[in-house]
Motif scaffolding. Sequence first.
Motif, PDB file in Angstrom:
ATOM      1  N   GLU A   1       0.882  -1.158   0.000  1.00 28.60           N
ATOM      2  CA  GLU A   1       0.000   0.000   0.000  1.00 28.60           C
ATOM      3  C   GLU A   1       0.918   1.205   0.000  1.00 28.60           C
TER       4      GLU A   1
ATOM      5  N   VAL B   1       0.300   4.631   0.794  1.00 30.97           N
ATOM      6  CA  VAL B   1       0.040   5.919   1.440  1.00 30.97           C
ATOM      7  C   VAL B   1       1.374   6.543   1.812  1.00 30.97           C
TER       8      VAL B   1
ATOM      9  N   LEU C   1      -5.107   4.004   6.360  1.00 31.67           N
ATOM     10  CA  LEU C   1      -6.268   3.821   5.506  1.00 31.67           C
ATOM     11  C   LEU C   1      -7.545   3.686   6.319  1.00 31.67           C
ATOM     12  N   ARG C   2      -7.495   2.843   7.365  1.00 34.14           N
ATOM     13  CA  ARG C   2      -8.729   2.510   8.081  1.00 34.14           C
ATOM     14  C   ARG C   2      -9.145   3.533   9.127  1.00 34.14           C
TER      15      ARG C   2
ATOM     16  N   SER D   1      -8.284   7.075   8.992  1.00 29.37           N
ATOM     17  CA  SER D   1      -8.304   8.488   8.620  1.00 29.37           C
ATOM     18  C   SER D   1      -9.746   8.854   8.316  1.00 29.37           C
ATOM     19  N   THR D   2     -10.329   9.706   9.137  1.00 22.97           N
ATOM     20  CA  THR D   2     -11.741  10.045   8.995  1.00 22.97           C
ATOM     21  C   THR D   2     -11.888  11.545   8.901  1.00 22.97           C
TER      22      THR D   2
ATOM     23  N   TRP E   1      -5.710  11.709   9.524  1.00 26.57           N
ATOM     24  CA  TRP E   1      -4.273  11.488   9.623  1.00 26.57           C
ATOM     25  C   TRP E   1      -3.569  12.449   8.674  1.00 26.57           C
TER      26      TRP E   1
END
Lengths: 513, 513
Positions: free
Chosen positions: B275, B277, B474-475, B477-478, B483
């Motif tokens: 991944e 990011v 990924l999971r 960051s809202t 993040w």
Amino acid sequence: MLEKVDLSKKMTKEEYKEKMPVLESRLGELQRQCKSLNIPVMVVFEGFGAAGKGVQIGRLIQSLDPRGFEVHAIQRESEEEKMHPFLWRFWTKTPAKGRIAVFDGSWYRRVLIDRFEKRTKKGELSDAYHSICSFEKQLTDDGCVLIKLFLDISKKEQKKRFQKLLENKETAWRVSKGDLERNQRYDDYQAIMEEMLQRTDTDYAPWMIVEAMDKRYAEVKIYSAVIRALARQVEKVSHEKAEAEALKAVLPMDETVRAAAAAEEAARNVSDLQESVLTKADLTLSYTKEEYKKRLKKLQKKMEILHSELYRRRIPVILGFEGWDAGGKGGAIKRLTEKMDPRGFVVNPTASPNDIEKAHHYLWRFWRAVPKDGHIAIFDRTWYGRVMVERIEGFCTRQEWQRAYKEINDMEKDWADAGAVVVKFWMQIDKDEQERRFKARQENPEKQWKITDEDWRNREKWDQYEDAVNEMLLRTSTDYAPWIVVEGNCKYYARIKVLETVVNALEKRCSRP
Amino acid sequence: MLEKVDLSKKMTKEEYKEKMPVLESRLGELQRQCKSLNIPVMVVFEGFGAAGKGVQIGRLIQSLDPRGFEVHAIQRESEEEKMHPFLWRFWTKTPAKGRIAVFDGSWYRRVLIDRFEKRTKKGELSDAYHSICSFEKQLTDDGCVLIKLFLDISKKEQKKRFQKLLENKETAWRVSKGDLERNQRYDDYQAIMEEMLQRTDTDYAPWMIVEAMDKRYAEVKIYSAVIRALARQVEKVSHEKAEAEALKAVLPMDETVRAAAAAEEAARNVSDLQESVLTKADLTLSYTKEEYKKRLKKLQKKMEILHSELYRRRIPVILGFEGWDAGGKGGAIKRLTEKMDPRGFVVNPTASPNDIEKAHHYLWRFWRAVPKDGHIAIFDRTWYGRVMVERIEGFCTRQEWQRAYKEINDMEKDWADAGAVVVKFWMQIDKDEQERRFKARQENPEKQWKITDEDWRNREKWDQYEDAVNEMLLRTSTDYAPWIVVEGNCKYYARIKVLETVVNALEKRCSRP
């Protein structure tokens, strides 16, 4: 979650060619293992239009044995589907153990496209999320592998792909007005998707974001995700099997079972307080034959009229009957339906599950029998078997039946939210009355078939059943799906109470605008 | 669920006297077992006013070793509590492993009295239910026994009890205006309670309804419920221990671990797609010293002004810092806080948990450090240890770290819902830069203490960490708690980016009415 996605990812042809053969053969192997270990699998494809869901599904299934999977393309609800609760079409499509179901679009439509197009009302949204999470938890708790793939592309790329499709006569039809609208308002739609991802990214069913700008990259990532998820479950199930075997070798099963039973018994002994929902029932209530006949006639007439009003107004009705053996379920159902139009109702007798039913979630067969709008479904024994016979006979684990109260409440709420009238009857008689009826059946040659050794065996477990029934009544009587305890020692009284209750519930529902 | 409750239940003095001694000694015994097995226990008392919660708690604790429990009386929120997220005061009261916490009133206040009195706004209700269920699931997943008792009495009985209290000068103060109001509108309040029971009666934390008209009956039922729940968990934990022992005898642990590791490795091999990011971060970004100084001065000035505005407007701020060892967290935090009023912020360094922290849920220590409204809390390393070091070093199980993404998202949402600004920074450097910094530290006598063998060992697991970090970003960051990946090869650049991000987030928040 979309914020951190890097859409520039690519894969060279060489890398792709090197990786794919390995992945393909591994996936085939895992499908065979899932089959032999009885693991059901669901693969969901969601994401932006033109992200390549169709193409990727085509590539994925190339490695699968076609006898072991099916693909469901989820479009806007059909007329038939609209006449059922929203999860109905998905529950009925859940795969049997050992099989794979692939979804091109899914239940997420409800909180994505349908929401974007305002087909899902604002008030329904929170319920829809609740239903979706509950649905996925129920399936995965039951051992299903649920793989959710989200294919992500940029606004620009999407526009390019739509244009390319539109330029060609043969593909132009594939681009809908809605597609173009969603591309124009890409940011709005993305915000809806982001909310969806956040609210449904759970430990039991996490999302995998697939960067779908480059088809090769996406394909390898999808294969990898599916392989990882299957490998993990295969490993888990095999491991549990091995552990159980190993334990059996050291701890003879009898002993474990005996220890657990003793602990259970000890806990019972300190609390032999009977919950008394049932003992509250006044079993002396009765009607004379004349009273019965008079009331019956009147109520059946009302029922007939209400039935056609229900049909006109497209209101579905679900009636569940439970009770002691020889409690009078059959007789009550007969009187209830006697004067009803037989095209408008169906009576579903529930026996122990057959092979096909056993290969699915225990609620699957009841979802399949949900009536469409305007119809009545009557269940002679119901989904509550889970928390009665299955609990008492040890056909399911403690975790399973304890979980079931909420699962059942959620299911009934899904039905009620879809507009259904849901009522459940418990036909209550006392132990003496049951004995009288059993004996009468045995003495009557025409009714002997109705009484079996199993009935007598169940009778011995009366106290255990009473505990279970009391807990069931307490935990699952809700305003949207109430339990009615029917005092049943007098059959006349019981039949009238059932009819009366149904008539009242329907009248109340019909008075709603 | 209240519908089916039979409030007429009673117990004779004789029966009561016969049962209680057995129950009392059994409860004492179970408390000792829970202590030795490290099982934390929470007992919640809810129900109608004057139903006898206080009396029953008094009776329950008579059988308990007073060194092993505490009782919390939950009143309306204090000023201090109002300045924190609503679950804060409950999280901080969760018991250590082996201890018992009894709650006279609880987090349910939010959806009961506070709702009835319109202190809980309509829009907050759905969030409150979500938070409550998530809270209870997190605790029970972690091995806590959560016993929820609901004491039920009738409207008439409640009125009688209030009157009796009012007649006596010494007890009259115990009846509040709110109590009388809720008695007058008993049906409305009951409907609120019914909804609460339905939405929170889960398999992991079911409700026990206690018919509380008769004190003896209620006492025996409460003792029985607590005993049953504790006995079940004691049985479960002992059984798991015995199973683990038995398995160790047949399957040498090494082998099991090795098999699991091999499977994991196999799954990794088919999907060695990184991944990206992290790889997306452009580590060439830099500032010259002059640019840095100019910007730093400006931003620090802004920060100073914003800090006092935050304080005036009572906005809490939570900033989390994670990153590679030697990634520059300390330096960035120093520049961020340099010009801030030291009475308004606190920096919490997060080391491996101490004994007291280990005896609680892994999120407990972070809940304790939640800042009150108007204050800033900065975390040097954070709750994300669960999905990084604990995941990689095997300090928690796969289930535990997988569950953690949602647990953490839910926690951060609770904070954001309470009005907090939440931002998380990942300080990114590349492997070469880390080596340079490690070596520089070793060569500098004043910085040698900052570098340990463990740092070098962690460095060997760079790839594993990179996988874990990418999944984490990924999971989790809202929109409510994003993040920010900080390109950190140039320390100047990194510090400015951190300050700039915080300043922007605060300005945005302050512009909200």
